[in-house]
Design a protein around this motif. Structure first.
Motif, PDB file in Angstrom:
ATOM      1  N   ARG A   1       0.826  -1.212   0.000  1.00  0.00           N
ATOM      2  CA  ARG A   1       0.000   0.000   0.000  1.00  0.00           C
ATOM      3  C   ARG A   1       0.862   1.263   0.000  1.00  0.00           C
ATOM      4  NH1 ARG A   1      -4.788   1.690   4.235  1.00  0.00           N
ATOM      5  NH2 ARG A   1      -4.939   3.837   3.567  1.00  0.00           N
ATOM      6  N   LEU A   2       1.978   1.209   0.725  1.00  0.00           N
ATOM      7  CA  LEU A   2       2.829   2.387   0.853  1.00  0.00           C
ATOM      8  C   LEU A   2       3.861   2.503  -0.261  1.00  0.00           C
ATOM      9  CD1 LEU A   2       3.399   2.367   4.714  1.00  0.00           C
ATOM     10  CD2 LEU A   2       1.790   3.759   3.395  1.00  0.00           C
ATOM     11  N   GLY A   3       3.925   1.517  -1.106  1.00  0.00           N
ATOM     12  CA  GLY A   3       4.794   1.606  -2.271  1.00  0.00           C
ATOM     13  C   GLY A   3       6.280   1.654  -1.979  1.00  0.00           C
ATOM     14  N   GLY A   4       6.813   0.578  -1.424  1.00  0.00           N
ATOM     15  CA  GLY A   4       8.257   0.460  -1.276  1.00  0.00           C
ATOM     16  C   GLY A   4       8.867   1.125  -0.066  1.00  0.00           C
ATOM     17  N   LYS A   5       8.158   1.215   1.005  1.00  0.00           N
ATOM     18  CA  LYS A   5       8.715   1.811   2.217  1.00  0.00           C
ATOM     19  C   LYS A   5       9.009   0.722   3.252  1.00  0.00           C
ATOM     20  CE  LYS A   5       7.048   6.303   1.343  1.00  0.00           C
ATOM     21  NZ  LYS A   5       5.951   6.960   0.886  1.00  0.00           N
ATOM     22  N   GLU A   6       9.582  -0.385   2.779  1.00  0.00           N
ATOM     23  CA  GLU A   6       9.849  -1.530   3.654  1.00  0.00           C
ATOM     24  C   GLU A   6      10.778  -1.175   4.804  1.00  0.00           C
ATOM     25  OE1 GLU A   6      10.087  -1.718   0.290  1.00  0.00           O
ATOM     26  OE2 GLU A   6       8.450  -3.075  -0.218  1.00  0.00           O
ATOM     27  N   LYS A   7      11.758  -0.299   4.548  1.00  0.00           N
ATOM     28  CA  LYS A   7      12.715   0.063   5.600  1.00  0.00           C
ATOM     29  C   LYS A   7      12.000   0.733   6.774  1.00  0.00           C
ATOM     30  CE  LYS A   7      16.835   0.295   2.823  1.00  0.00           C
ATOM     31  NZ  LYS A   7      17.998   1.056   2.390  1.00  0.00           N
ATOM     32  N   LEU A   8      11.013   1.572   6.478  1.00  0.00           N
ATOM     33  CA  LEU A   8      10.241   2.191   7.557  1.00  0.00           C
ATOM     34  C   LEU A   8       9.465   1.144   8.339  1.00  0.00           C
ATOM     35  CD1 LEU A   8       8.693   5.463   6.072  1.00  0.00           C
ATOM     36  CD2 LEU A   8      10.384   5.268   7.883  1.00  0.00           C
ATOM     37  N   LEU A   9       8.928   0.161   7.627  1.00  0.00           N
ATOM     38  CA  LEU A   9       8.184  -0.900   8.293  1.00  0.00           C
ATOM     39  C   LEU A   9       9.081  -1.685   9.238  1.00  0.00           C
ATOM     40  CD1 LEU A   9       5.911  -2.170   5.428  1.00  0.00           C
ATOM     41  CD2 LEU A   9       5.146  -1.470   7.680  1.00  0.00           C
ATOM     42  N   GLU A  10      10.291  -1.967   8.800  1.00  0.00           N
ATOM     43  CA  GLU A  10      11.209  -2.770   9.601  1.00  0.00           C
ATOM     44  C   GLU A  10      11.641  -2.059  10.876  1.00  0.00           C
ATOM     45  OE1 GLU A  10      14.438  -3.811   7.023  1.00  0.00           O
ATOM     46  OE2 GLU A  10      13.115  -4.871   5.629  1.00  0.00           O
ATOM     47  N   CYS A  11      11.905  -0.764  10.775  1.00  0.00           N
ATOM     48  CA  CYS A  11      12.471  -0.053  11.926  1.00  0.00           C
ATOM     49  C   CYS A  11      11.455   0.707  12.765  1.00  0.00           C
ATOM     50  CB  CYS A  11      13.529   0.948  11.460  1.00  0.00           C
ATOM     51  SG  CYS A  11      12.852   2.440  10.672  1.00  0.00           S
ATOM     52  N   CYS A  12      10.398   1.170  12.139  1.00  0.00           N
ATOM     53  CA  CYS A  12       9.697   2.269  12.792  1.00  0.00           C
ATOM     54  C   CYS A  12       8.185   2.142  12.897  1.00  0.00           C
ATOM     55  CB  CYS A  12      10.001   3.560  12.033  1.00  0.00           C
ATOM     56  SG  CYS A  12      11.752   3.833  11.726  1.00  0.00           S
ATOM     57  N   ILE A  13       7.580   1.175  12.215  1.00  0.00           N
ATOM     58  CA  ILE A  13       6.125   1.086  12.193  1.00  0.00           C
ATOM     59  C   ILE A  13       5.660  -0.184  12.892  1.00  0.00           C
ATOM     60  CG2 ILE A  13       4.067   0.937  10.736  1.00  0.00           C
ATOM     61  CD1 ILE A  13       5.555   2.554   8.611  1.00  0.00           C
ATOM     62  N   THR A  14       4.699  -0.019  13.796  1.00  0.00           N
ATOM     63  CA  THR A  14       4.086  -1.130  14.509  1.00  0.00           C
ATOM     64  C   THR A  14       2.617  -1.212  14.115  1.00  0.00           C
ATOM     65  OG1 THR A  14       5.570  -0.791  16.389  1.00  0.00           O
ATOM     66  CG2 THR A  14       3.562  -2.074  16.799  1.00  0.00           C
ATOM     67  N   LEU A  15       2.180  -2.405  13.767  1.00  0.00           N
ATOM     68  CA  LEU A  15       0.764  -2.626  13.479  1.00  0.00           C
ATOM     69  C   LEU A  15       0.084  -3.070  14.766  1.00  0.00           C
ATOM     70  CD1 LEU A  15       0.976  -4.602  10.112  1.00  0.00           C
ATOM     71  CD2 LEU A  15       0.611  -2.159  10.448  1.00  0.00           C
ATOM     72  N   GLY A  16      -0.891  -2.306  15.211  1.00  0.00           N
ATOM     73  CA  GLY A  16      -1.635  -2.644  16.417  1.00  0.00           C
ATOM     74  C   GLY A  16      -3.012  -3.159  16.044  1.00  0.00           C
ATOM     75  N   SER A  17      -3.344  -4.336  16.510  1.00  0.00           N
ATOM     76  CA  SER A  17      -4.646  -4.916  16.152  1.00  0.00           C
ATOM     77  C   SER A  17      -5.478  -5.265  17.376  1.00  0.00           C
ATOM     78  CB  SER A  17      -4.437  -6.167  15.291  1.00  0.00           C
ATOM     79  OG  SER A  17      -3.660  -7.117  15.987  1.00  0.00           O
ATOM     80  N   GLU A  18      -5.215  -4.572  18.477  1.00  0.00           N
ATOM     81  CA  GLU A  18      -5.940  -4.839  19.717  1.00  0.00           C
ATOM     82  C   GLU A  18      -7.228  -4.036  19.840  1.00  0.00           C
ATOM     83  OE1 GLU A  18      -4.730  -7.160  21.945  1.00  0.00           O
ATOM     84  OE2 GLU A  18      -3.234  -7.504  20.387  1.00  0.00           O
ATOM     85  N   SER A  19      -7.389  -3.015  19.025  1.00  0.00           N
ATOM     86  CA  SER A  19      -8.524  -2.110  19.217  1.00  0.00           C
ATOM     87  C   SER A  19      -9.533  -2.200  18.081  1.00  0.00           C
ATOM     88  CB  SER A  19      -8.024  -0.671  19.353  1.00  0.00           C
ATOM     89  OG  SER A  19      -7.237  -0.307  18.249  1.00  0.00           O
ATOM     90  N   VAL A  20     -10.776  -1.845  18.419  1.00  0.00           N
ATOM     91  CA  VAL A  20     -11.874  -1.930  17.450  1.00  0.00           C
ATOM     92  C   VAL A  20     -12.689  -0.638  17.347  1.00  0.00           C
ATOM     93  CG1 VAL A  20     -12.119  -4.427  17.643  1.00  0.00           C
ATOM     94  CG2 VAL A  20     -13.421  -2.941  19.175  1.00  0.00           C
ATOM     95  N   ASP A  21     -12.433   0.322  18.237  1.00  0.00           N
ATOM     96  CA  ASP A  21     -13.154   1.595  18.218  1.00  0.00           C
ATOM     97  C   ASP A  21     -12.248   2.678  18.791  1.00  0.00           C
ATOM     98  OD1 ASP A  21     -13.188   1.205  20.980  1.00  0.00           O
ATOM     99  OD2 ASP A  21     -15.324   0.782  21.075  1.00  0.00           O
ATOM    100  N   THR A  22     -12.732   3.880  18.814  1.00  0.00           N
ATOM    101  CA  THR A  22     -11.902   5.008  19.230  1.00  0.00           C
ATOM    102  C   THR A  22     -11.439   4.871  20.675  1.00  0.00           C
ATOM    103  OG1 THR A  22     -13.126   6.397  17.670  1.00  0.00           O
ATOM    104  CG2 THR A  22     -11.789   7.532  19.313  1.00  0.00           C
ATOM    105  N   ARG A  23     -12.314   4.444  21.553  1.00  0.00           N
ATOM    106  CA  ARG A  23     -11.948   4.287  22.955  1.00  0.00           C
ATOM    107  C   ARG A  23     -10.856   3.235  23.112  1.00  0.00           C
ATOM    108  NH1 ARG A  23     -16.444   2.538  27.170  1.00  0.00           N
ATOM    109  NH2 ARG A  23     -17.587   3.393  25.434  1.00  0.00           N
ATOM    110  N   SER A  24     -11.008   2.101  22.440  1.00  0.00           N
ATOM    111  CA  SER A  24      -9.977   1.062  22.562  1.00  0.00           C
ATOM    112  C   SER A  24      -8.716   1.430  21.775  1.00  0.00           C
ATOM    113  CB  SER A  24     -10.519  -0.310  22.156  1.00  0.00           C
ATOM    114  OG  SER A  24     -10.989  -0.329  20.828  1.00  0.00           O
TER     115      SER A  24
END
Length: 178
Positions: free
Chosen positions: A80-103
C-alpha cells in the motif's frame, strides 16, 4: 414548562452540531513540535499516508497504526505504501488490539508506556479528531504531550451528524456514569 425545556435542549443540540461542523480538526502546523511517536487511527482515507509522511519528515521516530485488522500483514502495508519496507522494519508497529476510538486510545496508551514515550502525534480525520482527542486525553492523562494532526477531508452531512452524535453520547454516558 416541559415544552420550553425540550425546546431549549433542541436548540442547544442544534447549535452544538453547527459549532462542531464548522470547527473540525486541522492539520498540525509545519513547525509543530516533534514528538517521540505517532499514532494513527485506521478507518479513513489518507490517515495512514499522512502519518507515514510525518514519520518521513522526522516529526517522530516511531509509528503505531492502531486498530489494524488482524488479517493485515506488514507485506500488505508495504504494498500500500509503495516500497517503504525500511520504515516498516524499523519504525512502524501494526496494532490490532482495538476496534473503536476508545480502545484505540487504550491500545496506544499500552504501546506508549511499553516504549517509554510521553509525547505523541495523533493522526485521524478532521471530523473524527474531536472525539479521538477526547478519548486520548482521557486515556493518556495530562502528563502526555499530544500534537493533534488532522487529515483534511470533505465530510458530508451524514458523516458529521453521526460523528457528532457519537461524541455527544460518549460525553453524556460519562456524565451519567455509564
Amino acid at each position: 414548562m416541559i415544552l420550553r425545556i425540550l425546546a431549549l435542549l433542541a436548540l442547544a443540540y442544534a447549535l452544538g452540531f453547527a459549532a462542531y461542523s464548522v470547527a473540525l480538526g486541522k492539520p498540525a502546523p509545519a513547525d509543530s513540535r516533534e514528538t517521540q511517536a505517532i499514532v494513527v487511527l485506521t478507518g479513513g482515507s489518507g490517515r495512514i499516508e499522512q502519518a507515514v509522511e510525518r514519520l518521513e519528515q522526522g516529526k517522530a521516530s516511531r509509528l503505531l497504526i492502531a486498530g489494524t485488522d488482524p488479517s493485515v500483514r506488514e507485506v500488505d502495508l508495504a504494498e500500500r505504501l509503495g516500497g517503504k519496507e525500511k520504515l516498516l522494519e524499523c519504525c512502524i508497529t501494526l496494532g490490532s488490539e482495538s476496534v473503536d476510538t476508545r480502545s484505540n486510545a487504550e491500545e496506544a496508551k499500552a504501546w506508549l508506556e511499553a516504549e517509554g514515550f510521553d509525547e505523541v502525534r495523533l493522526v485521524t480525520s478532521d471530523w473524527h479528531m474531536r472525539r479521538a482527542a477526547f478519548e486520548f486525553r482521557r486515556a493518556l492523562g495530562e502528563d502526555t504531550y499530544i500534537v493533534y494532526d488532522a487529515v483534511d477531508t470533505d465530510p458530508g452531512f451524514r458523516t458529521l451528524f453521526v460523528e457528532y452524535n457519537k461524541y455527544v453520547l460518549r460525553r453524556l454516558g460519562l456524565l451519567l456514569g455509564i
